[in-house]
Write a protein that holds these residues in place. Structure first.
Motif, PDB file in Angstrom:
ATOM      1  N   CYS A 121       0.863  -1.182   0.000  1.00 11.43           N
ATOM      2  CA  CYS A 121       0.000   0.000   0.000  1.00 11.43           C
ATOM      3  C   CYS A 121       0.897   1.229   0.000  1.00 11.43           C
ATOM      4  O   CYS A 121       1.771   1.372   0.867  1.00 11.43           O
ATOM      5  CB  CYS A 121      -0.902  -0.022   1.235  1.00 11.43           C
ATOM      6  SG  CYS A 121      -2.071   1.343   1.297  1.00 11.43           S
TER       7      CYS A 121
ATOM      8  N   ARG B 279      -5.333   8.700   5.857  1.00 11.44           N
ATOM      9  CA  ARG B 279      -4.544   7.466   5.943  1.00 11.44           C
ATOM     10  C   ARG B 279      -5.427   6.287   6.349  1.00 11.44           C
ATOM     11  O   ARG B 279      -5.340   5.196   5.794  1.00 11.44           O
ATOM     12  CB  ARG B 279      -3.399   7.669   6.942  1.00 11.44           C
ATOM     13  CG  ARG B 279      -2.460   6.514   7.114  1.00 11.44           C
ATOM     14  CD  ARG B 279      -1.689   6.174   5.867  1.00 11.44           C
ATOM     15  NE  ARG B 279      -0.939   7.253   5.258  1.00 11.44           N
ATOM     16  CZ  ARG B 279       0.336   7.550   5.542  1.00 11.44           C
ATOM     17  NH1 ARG B 279       0.988   6.848   6.425  1.00 11.44           N
ATOM     18  NH2 ARG B 279       0.946   8.544   4.917  1.00 11.44           N
ATOM     19  N   ARG B 280      -6.298   6.537   7.315  1.00  8.76           N
ATOM     20  CA  ARG B 280      -7.202   5.483   7.778  1.00  8.76           C
ATOM     21  C   ARG B 280      -8.105   5.019   6.631  1.00  8.76           C
ATOM     22  O   ARG B 280      -8.233   3.823   6.381  1.00  8.76           O
ATOM     23  CB  ARG B 280      -8.069   6.009   8.928  1.00  8.76           C
ATOM     24  CG  ARG B 280      -8.974   4.973   9.582  1.00  8.76           C
ATOM     25  CD  ARG B 280     -10.147   5.593  10.314  1.00  8.76           C
ATOM     26  NE  ARG B 280     -11.058   6.265   9.386  1.00  8.76           N
ATOM     27  CZ  ARG B 280     -11.944   5.639   8.612  1.00  8.76           C
ATOM     28  NH1 ARG B 280     -12.061   4.335   8.658  1.00  8.76           N
ATOM     29  NH2 ARG B 280     -12.717   6.325   7.798  1.00  8.76           N
TER      30      ARG B 280
ATOM     31  N   LEU C 186      -6.257   2.993   3.995  1.00 11.17           N
ATOM     32  CA  LEU C 186      -6.002   1.612   4.406  1.00 11.17           C
ATOM     33  C   LEU C 186      -7.251   0.752   4.249  1.00 11.17           C
ATOM     34  O   LEU C 186      -7.183  -0.379   3.776  1.00 11.17           O
ATOM     35  CB  LEU C 186      -5.511   1.578   5.863  1.00 11.17           C
ATOM     36  CG  LEU C 186      -4.058   2.013   6.040  1.00 11.17           C
ATOM     37  CD1 LEU C 186      -3.792   2.428   7.485  1.00 11.17           C
ATOM     38  CD2 LEU C 186      -3.117   0.892   5.616  1.00 11.17           C
ATOM     39  N   ARG C 187      -8.404   1.291   4.643  1.00 11.68           N
ATOM     40  CA  ARG C 187      -9.644   0.510   4.530  1.00 11.68           C
ATOM     41  C   ARG C 187      -9.951   0.226   3.055  1.00 11.68           C
ATOM     42  O   ARG C 187     -10.396  -0.865   2.705  1.00 11.68           O
ATOM     43  CB  ARG C 187     -10.806   1.252   5.199  1.00 11.68           C
ATOM     44  CG  ARG C 187     -10.710   1.419   6.708  1.00 11.68           C
ATOM     45  CD  ARG C 187     -10.690   0.147   7.510  1.00 11.68           C
ATOM     46  NE  ARG C 187      -9.337  -0.367   7.701  1.00 11.68           N
ATOM     47  CZ  ARG C 187      -8.508   0.057   8.652  1.00 11.68           C
ATOM     48  NH1 ARG C 187      -8.898   0.976   9.504  1.00 11.68           N
ATOM     49  NH2 ARG C 187      -7.301  -0.475   8.754  1.00 11.68           N
TER      50      ARG C 187
ATOM     51  N   TYR D 174      -7.825  -0.010   0.655  1.00 10.90           N
ATOM     52  CA  TYR D 174      -6.826  -0.980   0.181  1.00 10.90           C
ATOM     53  C   TYR D 174      -7.214  -2.394   0.607  1.00 10.90           C
ATOM     54  O   TYR D 174      -7.251  -3.326  -0.201  1.00 10.90           O
ATOM     55  CB  TYR D 174      -5.458  -0.591   0.738  1.00 10.90           C
ATOM     56  CG  TYR D 174      -4.377  -1.611   0.504  1.00 10.90           C
ATOM     57  CD1 TYR D 174      -3.750  -1.707  -0.729  1.00 10.90           C
ATOM     58  CD2 TYR D 174      -3.988  -2.479   1.517  1.00 10.90           C
ATOM     59  CE1 TYR D 174      -2.760  -2.650  -0.949  1.00 10.90           C
ATOM     60  CE2 TYR D 174      -3.001  -3.428   1.308  1.00 10.90           C
ATOM     61  CZ  TYR D 174      -2.392  -3.505   0.070  1.00 10.90           C
ATOM     62  OH  TYR D 174      -1.420  -4.449  -0.143  1.00 10.90           O
ATOM     63  N   GLU D 175      -7.515  -2.574   1.902  1.00 13.90           N
ATOM     64  CA  GLU D 175      -7.837  -3.911   2.421  1.00 13.90           C
ATOM     65  C   GLU D 175      -9.141  -4.442   1.821  1.00 13.90           C
ATOM     66  O   GLU D 175      -9.308  -5.649   1.629  1.00 13.90           O
ATOM     67  CB  GLU D 175      -7.983  -3.861   3.949  1.00 13.90           C
ATOM     68  CG  GLU D 175      -6.677  -3.569   4.651  1.00 13.90           C
ATOM     69  CD  GLU D 175      -6.860  -2.777   5.940  1.00 13.90           C
ATOM     70  OE1 GLU D 175      -5.835  -2.341   6.492  1.00 13.90           O
ATOM     71  OE2 GLU D 175      -8.005  -2.576   6.386  1.00 13.90           O
ATOM     72  N   ASP D 176     -10.059  -3.529   1.534  1.00  9.73           N
ATOM     73  CA  ASP D 176     -11.346  -3.890   0.979  1.00  9.73           C
ATOM     74  C   ASP D 176     -11.180  -4.650  -0.329  1.00  9.73           C
ATOM     75  O   ASP D 176     -11.771  -5.707  -0.533  1.00  9.73           O
ATOM     76  CB  ASP D 176     -12.076  -2.561   0.699  1.00  9.73           C
ATOM     77  CG  ASP D 176     -13.584  -2.675   0.731  1.00  9.73           C
ATOM     78  OD1 ASP D 176     -14.071  -3.567   1.430  1.00  9.73           O
ATOM     79  OD2 ASP D 176     -14.244  -1.851   0.077  1.00  9.73           O
TER      80      ASP D 176
ATOM     81  N   ASN E 136      -5.137  -7.532  -1.523  1.00 13.11           N
ATOM     82  CA  ASN E 136      -4.649  -8.605  -0.643  1.00 13.11           C
ATOM     83  C   ASN E 136      -5.315  -9.941  -0.998  1.00 13.11           C
ATOM     84  O   ASN E 136      -6.317  -9.980  -1.703  1.00 13.11           O
ATOM     85  CB  ASN E 136      -4.901  -8.298   0.835  1.00 13.11           C
ATOM     86  CG  ASN E 136      -3.944  -7.255   1.366  1.00 13.11           C
ATOM     87  OD1 ASN E 136      -2.904  -7.011   0.760  1.00 13.11           O
ATOM     88  ND2 ASN E 136      -4.274  -6.652   2.473  1.00 13.11           N
TER      89      ASN E 136
ATOM     90  N   GLY F 201      -9.029  -9.820   0.628  1.00 20.46           N
ATOM     91  CA  GLY F 201     -10.008  -8.779   0.351  1.00 20.46           C
ATOM     92  C   GLY F 201     -11.294  -9.370  -0.201  1.00 20.46           C
ATOM     93  O   GLY F 201     -11.519 -10.586  -0.163  1.00 20.46           O
TER      94      GLY F 201
END
Ligand code: FES
Ligand SMILES: [Fe+2]
Lengths: 455, 164
Positions: A346, A357-358, A361-362, A364-366, A369, A372
């Motif tokens: 990321c 930033r928070r 990250l969400r 990205y993870e959604d 990976n 996801g």
């Protein structure tokens, strides 16, 4: 059926051209490119080990004596930051017996001792100690030999992205990247302090050929089928938010909102390709909060405009930058003809506000990976291609390169001219979902292997 | 309640959760979580250190409410996702369950886990640690927090929440 290729399992590649039909109105790739073990060995030697390959980002080894280990084709590589702050790349093997020297993924070591016979190397790759040398009775010539680590032929950074090459006869990195640098800049210049790779890397290994991943990231045609559940979940979040049942704290890219908008692709020399789209919900991007800052900082307005367009950059041979909701980097490492390791990172602008930033990250993870709710569906499809499309008795030629063929223009289109880039081919319009962009990758693949067989 | 009895209740909840996942009783599984639960699978910074700050570092999965788990269940049930066309058979093995702390918030419980998955004649497994915060609700214990440390983080192909 075209009978130019019928055999598999050959030992030498005499004519790489026979794996392609590349005519004005037809482009097809032979399935052997995805399933032939001998071809796999040749592409390791002539694609990965004969040209520039992405190694790491400078933010992954920020301090003197930091190291970062990776692979360049079949060769283990270590990037070292010396006492002087300079980055150097070496084959990650002791010159004595060849023991792998740096075993951790990354870390810090002023001096690295070989675990086998304790030869020691400093962070500039010099051999600084040979254990018990004085009484050893080495032949007189030994002192005159070079005992340092084997350096890579090239190691160069662009915007903090470090590339290496094993062979000396590669083009200058700036020439290799060419006008794709405009797009790298749309990643790197989002913050005045540059960008960083956020802590936490994720690896997965799928059962399929590495080029399936290369194609997939540029393949817009698959989104509405493969990611239909992702699109529906994003829509459900919006509805929940509208009914005040719960805020949508992720704000992922709404695939449903993309239809009817401009999109396009570019093909660049050396096999690099770019997809771009439009985003009607750009205020949902984490970067939106930094937009005024970008403009007052004097970043080119065109570049800022492009920072908010979904963009996918595919660098020949093995890295992919994606900025759809969040920024991410995918590194492809072929393990075998039917096995591929993916590492995901990321990326974020340095100094980003914590709320941005928070959300980044969400987002990205959604999607990404191995865990996801979108990438696993792509991987499932590669494995189904492997199980179905690459079956031995299936037809020899793949048909997936025709969509958009009527829209392709030679050279830059109006969007490219506006930003002053000169792609080899452009394709743009509304909902083009262009497949012809894959051709640039395969033409470079073919060129590399042809150059190798004519050596 | 004695410590042994409290531990036994915690163990029962962990094993119930495992059974829900292995038996694909998705709604029963969701019901074990509080609406404001935290569900977290950290990624790894290097060989030894998992990420520690889900608001500043990458996680494999991070949800700060049950809504994320509900999306996953909706997705599985929809049967439209290529990754879920064939659901693997799974087998959760949970052991070394320890009661770390009893506080006003609930029970802090640590356990080790291994999940074997089997799909299309191929077996794979993931394993690691669980850290739970269990909270007492009228009539039953519920999961307020679950942190899953995935030790085997080079993943074969992909995984979903029923495989960790
Ligand atoms: S192999 Fe490294 S010192 Fe002998
Ligand atoms: Fe996809």
């Amino acid at each position: 059926m075209d009978m130019r290729v019928t055999e598999t399992g050959h030992t030498a590649l005499t004519d790489p051209g026979r794996y392609f039909i590349d005519e004005p109105q037809a482009f097809n790739v032979h399935r052997d490119l995805f399933r032939d073990q001998a071809l796999f060995e040749l592409e390791m030697a002539h694609v990965f080990e004969a040209g520039w390959v992405f190694l790491c980002h400078e933010s992954q080894l920020p301090n003197p004596h930091d190291f970062y280990t990776t692979q360049l084709g079949r060769t283990p590589v270590v990037v070292l930051r010396g006492e002087d702050g300079a980055l150097r790349g070496f084959v990650n093997a002791c010159p004595h017996r060849g023991t792998r020297l740096y075993t951790a993924r990354h870390g810090t070591a002023q001096v690295q001792m070989c675990p086998y016979h304790a030869w020691c190397f400093d962070s500039a790759g010099h051999c600084v100690k040979i254990k018990d040398q004085s009484q050893a009775g080495y032949a007189p010539g030994f002192d005159g030999e070079r005992h340092d680590l084997t350096p890579l032929a090239h190691l160069t950074s662009y915007q903090g992205f470090v590339f290496g090459a094993l062979r000396a006869d590669v083009p200058a990195l700036a020439d290799y990247l060419g006008d794709t640098r405009f797009f790298i800049d749309t990643f790197a210049e989002q913050s005045a302090q540059g960008m960083e790779i956020l802590p936490g890397e994720v690896t997965y290994v799928y059962r399929g050929n590495w080029k399936l991943q290369v194609e997939n990231t540029m393949d817009i045609y698959h989104l509405t089928t493969v990611h239909s559940t992702f699109a529906k979940i994003v829509q459900q979040r919006g509805e929940r938010e509208a009914s005040a049942a719960g805020a949508d704290k992720v704000k992922a890219v709404n695939l449903g909102a993309l239809s009817g908008l401009q999109a396009g692709t570019y093909t660049f020399p050396h096999g690099h390709t770019v997809f771009w789209g439009s985003d009607p919900l750009r205020e949902n991007r984490a970067l939106w909060a930094m937009r005024d800052d970008l403009l007052t900082r004097g970043v080119d307005a065109h570049k800022v405009e492009w920072m908010f367009r979904p963009r996918v950059l595919n660098f020949f041979p093995n890295i992919q930058f994606v900025d759809s909701a969040c920024m991410q980097l995918r590194v492809i490492r072929p393990l075998a003809v039917d096995r591929t390791e993916m590492t995901m990172f990321c990326l974020a602008p340095r100094g980003e506000p914590r709320e941005g930033r928070r959300r980044r990250l969400r987002q990205y993870e959604d999607f990404f990976n191995a865990s996801g709710i979108a990438t696993p569906d792509d991987v499932a499809c590669y494995e189904d291609i492997h199980a179905g499309g690459l079956a031995h008795a299936n037809s020899e030629w793949i048909q997936g390169f025709s969509r958009g063929m009527q829209y392709v223009v030679d050279g830059p289109d109006s969007h490219a001219r506006e930003i002053g880039i000169r792609p080899l081919e452009s394709c743009s319009g509304v909902e083009v979902q262009d497949e012809t962009v894959f051709r640039g990758f395969y033409r470079e693949w073919r060129r590399r292997l042809e150059a190798a067989t004519h050596d | 309640m004695t410590e042994a009895a409290t531990l036994e209740q915690a163990r029962r909840l962990l094993f119930d959760e495992a059974a829900c996942l292995d038996q694909r009783r998705w709604d029963d599984w969701l019901a074990l979580y509080t609406p404001d639960c935290e569900f977290w699978v950290p990624a790894w910074k290097d060989e030894f250190v998992p990420t520690a700050d889900p608001q500043g570092e990458v996680s494999l999965v991070y949800y700060d409410s049950r809504a994320g788990l509900e999306e996953r269940v909706w997705r599985i049930k929809s049967t439209a996702a290529p990754a879920h066309r064939v659901l693997p058979r799974t087998c959760h093995a949970i052991s070394n369950v320890r009661l770390l702390e009893v506080t006003a918030d609930g029970l802090a419980v640590h356990a080790t886990w291994r999940v074997d998955s089997y799909k299309e004649k191929i077996a794979s497994s993931l394993f690691g640690f669980y850290d739970y915060l269990l909270t007492s609700q009228p009539g039953a214990w519920r999961i307020a927090k679950k942190k899953i440390t995935l030790l085997s983080d080079c993943v074969p192909s992909y995984f979903d929440l029923y495989q960790v």
